[in-house]
Structures are given as structure tokens and as C-alpha cells.
Design a protein around this motif. Structure first.
Motif, mmCIF file in Angstrom:
data_model
loop_
_atom_site.group_PDB
_atom_site.id
_atom_site.type_symbol
_atom_site.label_atom_id
_atom_site.label_comp_id
_atom_site.label_asym_id
_atom_site.label_seq_id
_atom_site.Cartn_x
_atom_site.Cartn_y
_atom_site.Cartn_z
ATOM 1 N N ILE A 13 0.819 -1.217 0.000
ATOM 2 C CA ILE A 13 0.000 0.000 0.000
ATOM 3 C C ILE A 13 0.848 1.259 0.000
ATOM 4 O O ILE A 13 0.354 2.349 0.256
ATOM 5 C CB ILE A 13 -0.949 0.004 1.214
ATOM 6 C CG1 ILE A 13 -0.156 0.018 2.518
ATOM 7 C CG2 ILE A 13 -1.890 -1.194 1.172
ATOM 8 C CD1 ILE A 13 -1.028 0.166 3.760
ATOM 9 N N GLU A 14 2.175 1.124 -0.276
ATOM 10 C CA GLU A 14 3.034 2.286 -0.263
ATOM 11 C C GLU A 14 4.122 2.153 -1.312
ATOM 12 O O GLU A 14 4.363 1.072 -1.850
ATOM 13 C CB GLU A 14 3.697 2.469 1.116
ATOM 14 C CG GLU A 14 4.702 1.398 1.489
ATOM 15 C CD GLU A 14 4.053 0.165 2.049
ATOM 16 O OE1 GLU A 14 3.056 0.300 2.759
ATOM 17 O OE2 GLU A 14 4.534 -0.935 1.766
ATOM 18 N N GLN A 15 4.768 3.274 -1.568
ATOM 19 C CA GLN A 15 5.976 3.301 -2.385
ATOM 20 C C GLN A 15 7.137 3.741 -1.492
ATOM 21 O O GLN A 15 6.954 4.447 -0.509
ATOM 22 C CB GLN A 15 5.818 4.278 -3.547
ATOM 23 C CG GLN A 15 4.915 3.778 -4.664
ATOM 24 C CD GLN A 15 5.496 2.555 -5.364
ATOM 25 O OE1 GLN A 15 6.677 2.505 -5.685
ATOM 26 N NE2 GLN A 15 4.653 1.567 -5.586
ATOM 27 N N VAL A 16 8.325 3.292 -1.856
ATOM 28 C CA VAL A 16 9.517 3.588 -1.069
ATOM 29 C C VAL A 16 10.553 4.230 -1.971
ATOM 30 O O VAL A 16 10.710 3.831 -3.130
ATOM 31 C CB VAL A 16 10.078 2.293 -0.442
ATOM 32 C CG1 VAL A 16 11.527 2.468 -0.019
ATOM 33 C CG2 VAL A 16 9.244 1.891 0.763
ATOM 34 N N GLU A 17 11.257 5.224 -1.442
ATOM 35 C CA GLU A 17 12.354 5.824 -2.208
ATOM 36 C C GLU A 17 13.478 6.187 -1.251
ATOM 37 O O GLU A 17 13.234 6.627 -0.128
ATOM 38 C CB GLU A 17 11.881 7.068 -2.966
ATOM 39 C CG GLU A 17 12.951 7.642 -3.889
ATOM 40 C CD GLU A 17 12.440 8.743 -4.789
ATOM 41 O OE1 GLU A 17 13.237 9.263 -5.590
ATOM 42 O OE2 GLU A 17 11.241 9.098 -4.683
ATOM 43 N N PHE A 18 14.710 5.962 -1.714
ATOM 44 C CA PHE A 18 15.881 6.284 -0.919
ATOM 45 C C PHE A 18 16.246 7.758 -1.101
ATOM 46 O O PHE A 18 16.297 8.259 -2.228
ATOM 47 C CB PHE A 18 17.078 5.421 -1.326
ATOM 48 C CG PHE A 18 16.885 3.949 -1.076
ATOM 49 C CD1 PHE A 18 15.924 3.494 -0.180
ATOM 50 C CD2 PHE A 18 17.662 3.001 -1.734
ATOM 51 C CE1 PHE A 18 15.744 2.139 0.069
ATOM 52 C CE2 PHE A 18 17.495 1.647 -1.501
ATOM 53 C CZ PHE A 18 16.527 1.209 -0.607
ATOM 54 N N TYR A 19 16.516 8.440 0.019
ATOM 55 C CA TYR A 19 16.960 9.838 0.007
ATOM 56 C C TYR A 19 18.339 9.920 0.652
ATOM 57 O O TYR A 19 18.647 9.153 1.579
ATOM 58 C CB TYR A 19 15.983 10.714 0.793
ATOM 59 C CG TYR A 19 14.785 11.179 -0.003
ATOM 60 C CD1 TYR A 19 14.575 12.538 -0.263
ATOM 61 C CD2 TYR A 19 13.861 10.270 -0.509
ATOM 62 C CE1 TYR A 19 13.478 12.974 -0.994
ATOM 63 C CE2 TYR A 19 12.756 10.690 -1.244
ATOM 64 C CZ TYR A 19 12.576 12.043 -1.478
ATOM 65 O OH TYR A 19 11.483 12.471 -2.210
ATOM 66 N N ILE A 20 19.150 10.859 0.176
ATOM 67 C CA ILE A 20 20.505 10.967 0.708
ATOM 68 C C ILE A 20 21.009 12.401 0.561
ATOM 69 O O ILE A 20 20.569 13.163 -0.316
ATOM 70 C CB ILE A 20 21.470 10.001 -0.040
ATOM 71 C CG1 ILE A 20 22.793 9.878 0.703
ATOM 72 C CG2 ILE A 20 21.687 10.444 -1.484
ATOM 73 C CD1 ILE A 20 23.673 8.760 0.187
#
Length: 556
Positions: free
Chosen positions: A413-420
Motif C-alpha cells: 500500500i506504499e511506495q519507497v524511495e531512498f533519500y541521501i
């Protein structure tokens, strides 16, 4: 662990055999010498796609062979081997793959033929090849959720499986509801048609193989008179009371028996006549029985022809033979059963779909909760690894998108994204937009280090993962790869002298021309040769005394 690798007529490699040990092995050489060809061979041995372009010019086929032993966590691999019917003795797996000029791929595991999908399912447990394509995976935010799930433990995998099942049930019910809503009339017509077809095929009571038997029976009944005449004439010729064939042969047999003792030739003729007489006597007896059995049954002929007509009618509608008709029957029976169990009203179907959606959403929330927990752990692990790779100021987050529309998807039910961010005071931004090539190499290496500890791969291949780095970062990457090699066999193609110096074994790959053709050769370097090669990597073609001294320092 990869123990042996054999390559024949592959690209510019004529014939090559390599032995590998535990620990860290590097492969170095000039650009274009064929380092990546060896990695391509390993990739094909573990299930990647390959074509005729890999076959050495002038050869009919390329042959790749690899000998592996089991990883520490061998249970998942044993399950795959058992499913494929492959036996393993002494914990050794032998893989052979032939690429033929005709475009065929022949894969064998411990001597048993497997398809490419089967080979790939085995290879996933043996070798993990990490190259530039995985950088591309990091650069695609849609892949970040999969990387998080790969990090997650058994609990996350189970929750994901429960969610996937609930989501499947919901989507199946939703699709059925949409189909019914689109046209209840079409739905009813489809049910009526399937009901008729199932009933028609059921009433026929078809039996696999009966058509051939019936056609044989029609042939016999339709040709009754010809068969009877031929049988009677044959019996008469053998057994008539006046001058029959049997009586003549019997007479010859008696005469030869009188003289058989005078010559071996006479004895042989006598024996042949005796055998022939008794064989023909049996034939005459069989002909007599067949004559007794012959009976023309016109009613049976009509029955068989009617039965065949029924079969022909069904073949025109449902398939070219009885097997096809019965397969179609099983297919439509299953479809009708599904439709019959959902014969409720459109409102009832809608209610069922809503209930299943609610259940899937609940499972999705549990999965999301575990993913958030695993994301926090992953963030800590990544930062720890990045610190050792001279990105100590970096900040790293796994961000979950808010799903305001409460939308379900196959993955959750979600999307994931890496932040840096690697610069203090700068806000975190999407990894795919801000990371440089060198940073991407280090982030991927950090992930690989973490995943290696949890997955326990038997062999890990790093294909030029040190691109875009130098100096102390290069040394940190060398240390990190060596650290991974303490728990897994590592094979590493590198251009960095720091990485090469860290290895337990060092292979040198070079091209040479033999009889007018280019070939790739590989040899293991001894201590002094390693100094020379690392010096070459430091200074280029002209090796200086300073480069040699630096090479020795690196090795020490």
C-alpha cells in the motif's frame, strides 16, 4: 563456492580452465583483454540468457562448465534441486551449458537436463554478480522497495506473502464484479453456453483413445466378406483334405527324416521342414479359430458408425481429437464452476469485493509497519557502512509515500524511495537525482555488504564496482570488499591497485595472437609478478622504480 571454471570456444577464449579458492580473488589486465568475458561465462552458467554471438568464430558451439560446492545455508538450494529431480553427491554441483551455432541452449546440472528457468533458480543460490547494472537498479526508485524487502527478514517475507494472497483474492473478486457489472446479459449468455457445452461433452462420455479403436472395428465390420473369403481360402490352401500344403510339407518332412543322418545339410533341411510344418500347423489352427469367430453384426456396425459420427461432430466444435476435447472440457468446467459459485446479485459481489479489499488493506498495514521497522534498521546499517567508506557526513533515509487514495498494489500500500545527502546542512534529496558515480558505487557496495551478511551467498562477483573513485576511498572500497570475502568467496574485476593488493589470489588476463587469431589467456601471478602488475596499474605502461616501491608498500 565456485571451485572450477572451464571455458571452451567462448568469445575470444579458445580453451581455459581456472581453479578458485576461498577468500578474495582479483582479476586484472588491460582494457579489452577479456576480463568481462569470464564474468559473462559465469553469468551464463547460472542462468542468464545467451546467444550465438558468444560462440568463438569458426566453432560449432561454446561449452561452459562450473563446479560448485554448497553454500552454508543450503536448505533453500536443496529444495530447488529436489523439485527439479537433481541428485547431489558429496555436496558438489556440476553445471554444464552448451551454446550451439544452431541457436540451441543445452543445460545440465549433475548430468540432468534442465531448462533455463531451472538453471536460473539454482544459480540464484550459488553466485551473486554485482556490476554496473545494479547501479542502474539503484537509479530506479521503483526498485527501492524491492531492495528494502531483500534486506527484510523472515517476518517481512511472511507478511508480504499473506498480503499478496489477500490482494489476489480481492482483485479476482473485483474483476468478476466488473465483468458482471459491464454486462450481466453477457455473463448469463456465457453461463448458458458453457453449461450447454459441458453437458454435451459429458453426455458423449468420451474415452481417450476410443476413436482409434472404433475406427479399427468399423474397418473389420465393413470388410467382413473380404476377410471371411481370405481366411477361408487361406485355411483351404493349408488344410484341405485333398493335396493340402500341410500334407505335402509333412510328406517332405518324412522323406528328409529318413536321410538326415547322412549329412549335416540334410539334417538342417529336415529341421527347417519340421519347424515350418509345425508353424504352419499353428497358423492353420489360428485360421480355423478366426473363421469360427467371424460374424457379421450389422446392428453393431450401425452403433459404431453412430458413435464415430458423434465424435466427429464434437471434433468439429471443440477440437481436433478426443484428448483436445477433454482438455477443453476440463477448462470450461473450471470456468463454469467459478461462475456458478458467484451467481449472487451484483450488490452481493460488490459487498464481497469490499470485504476482501478491507482484509487486503489490513494485511497491507501490517506489512507497512514491518517495512518501516526494517527501514530504520537499514538506515543505521547503511550509515555505518558509508562511514567506513569515507561518507561519514552522509545522511540516508528510506522514505515512504503517503497513500491518500488508499490504493492497493501488488507490492503493498506504499511506495519507497531512498533519500541521501553527503553534504552537512544540505537537505536530503532523492538518491537517483543527487548521487555521483563514486557515491553510487559506495552505496551499492554498502548494500551488498549488508545483504551478504543476511543472505550467505556462496560466491560474490564484483565487476568493476570501483568506477569513479580513487585515493583513500579506493582503499576503503578495497577494505570493504576484503571484509565481505571473510564470509563469502569474492571474485573481483578491478582497475584499482588498492583492491588488487588486498586480494588473496591474483589472476592476470591478457590477449595474445596465435596463428593469426586473438586469444585470451589467464595466469595466476606469483609474488614478484603481483608487484609488477600493481606497479603497472599505478603508473601505466612505463613501470618506474617508484611505482614498484609503491606496489610493494601496498602489498605489505
Amino acid at each position: 563456492m565456485l571451485q572450477e571454471l572451464s571455458i571452451q570456444d567462448f568469445a575470444i577464449i579458445s580453451k581455459l580452465s581456472l581453479s578458485f579458492q576461498t577468500g578474495m580473488t582479483v582479476l586484472t589486465g588491460e582494457t579489452g583483454a577479456g576480463k568481462s568475458i569470464i564474468i559473462d561465462a559465469m553469468s551464463l552458467l547460472t542462468g542468464s540468457r545467451g546467444g550465438v554471438d558468444y560462440i568463438r568464430a569458426g566453432a560449432n558451439k561454446a561449452i561452459l562448465e562450473g563446479q560448485f560446492d554448497f553454500p552454508e545455508n543450503k536448505e533453500p538450494l536443496l529444495e530447488v534441486l529436489e523439485e527439479l529431480g537433481i541428485e547431489c553427491e558429496e555436496g558438489v554441483i556440476l553445471i554444464q551449458r552448451d551454446l550451439t551455432s544452431a541457436g540451441k541452449n543445452i543445460c545440465r546440472v549433475n548430468g540432468r537436463l534442465v531448462n533455463l528457468a531451472g538453471l536460473r533458480s539454482i544459480g540464484e543460490h550459488l553466485v551473486d554478480i554485482h556490476g554496473q547494472h545494479e547501479h542502474q537498479e539503484l537509479m530506479d526508485e521503483d526498485k527501492h522497495l524491492g531492495l528494502l524487502d531483500e534486506f527484510g527478514g523472515k517476518k517481512l517475507a511472511e507478511l508480504k506473502e499473506h498480503y499478496a494472497l489477500a490482494y489476489q483474492k480481492y482483485t479476482e473478486k473485483l474483476n468478476l464484479y466488473k465483468k458482471r457489472r459491464k454486462s450481466e446479459k453477457e455473463f448469463a449468455q456465457r453461463v448458458d453456453m458453457l453449461t450447454f457445452q459441458v453437458s454435451e461433452i459429458e453426455e458423449a462420455e468420451l474415452v481417450r483413445g476410443e476413436e482409434e479403436q472404433l475406427e479399427e472395428e468399423v474397418k473389420l465390420l465393413s470388410n467382413y466378406q473380404s476377410i471371411l473369403t481370405a481366411l477361408a481360402a487361406s485355411y483351404e490352401a493349408l488344410s484341405s483334405e485333398e493335396d493340402s500344403t500341410l500334407s505335402r510339407i509333412h510328406s517332405a518332412m518324412d522323406n528328409m527324416e529318413k536321410i538326415e543322418e547322412y549329412s549335416d545339410s540334410f539334417a538342417q533341411i529336415s529341421e527347417t521342414l519340421t519347424n515350418s510344418y509345425y508353424i504352419l500347423q499353428d497358423v492353420a489352427s489360428e485360421l480355423s479359430q478366426q473363421l469360427d469367430f467371424q460374424e457379421f453384426d450389422e446392428e453393431r456396425l450401425n452403433e459404431v458408425e453412430e458413435r464415430l459420427d458423434t465424435i466427429y461432430q464434437l471434433k468439429r466444435k471443440y477440437g481436433e481429437d478426443i484428448d483436445t476435447i477433454l482438455d477443453y472440457y476440463e477448462e470450461i468446467s473450471e470456468e463454469l464452476a467459478q461462475m456458478s459459485t458467484s451467481t449472487g446479485t451484483l450488490e452481493e459481489l460488490e459487498l464481497e469485493a469490499k470485504q476482501l479489499r478491507k482484509n487486503a488493506w489490513a494485511k497491507g498495514l501490517l506489512l507497512r509497519e514491518e517495512r518501516i521497522a526494517q527501514a530504520k534498521l537499514l538506515e543505521k546499517e547503511i550509515l555505518k557502512e558509508l562511514k567506513e567508506l569515507y561518507m561519514e557526513k552522509a545522511q540516508f533515509e528510506v522514505r515512504f509515500t503517503e497513500n491518500e487514495k488508499l490504493r492497493l498494489s501488488p507490492e503493498g500500500i506504499e511506495q519507497v524511495e531512498f533519500y541521501i545527502t553527503s553534504n552537512p546542512g544540505e537537505p536530503l534529496k532523492p538518491l537517483v537525482k543527487v548521487a555521483s558515480g563514486g557515491e553510487m558505487s559506495r552505496i551499492m557496495l554498502a548494500l551488498k555488504t549488508i545483504f551478504t551478511r543476511s543472505k550467505g551467498k556462496t560466491s560474490i562477483v564484483f565487476d568493476e564496482v570501483d568506477t569513479g573513485v580513487s585515493g583513500r576511498v579506493a582503499q576503503a572500497i578495497a577494505d570493504k570488499i576484503y571484509q565481505i570475502a571473510q564470509s563469502s568467496q569474492v571474485l573481483c574485476i578491478t582497475h584499482l591497485p588498492q583492491v588488487a593488493a588486498k586480494s588473496d589470489a591474483h589472476y592476470f588476463i591478457e590477449k595474445e595472437v596465435k596463428n593469426g587469431r586473438t586469444e585470451t589467456n589467464v595466469r595466476i601471478l606469483d609474488s614478484e609478478e603481483r608487484v609488477q602488475e600493481i606497479a603497472r596499474m599505478l603508473s601505466g605502461e612505463k613501470i618506474t622504480e617508484l611505482a614498484l616501491e609503491h606496489a610493494r608498500e601496498l602489498l605489505e
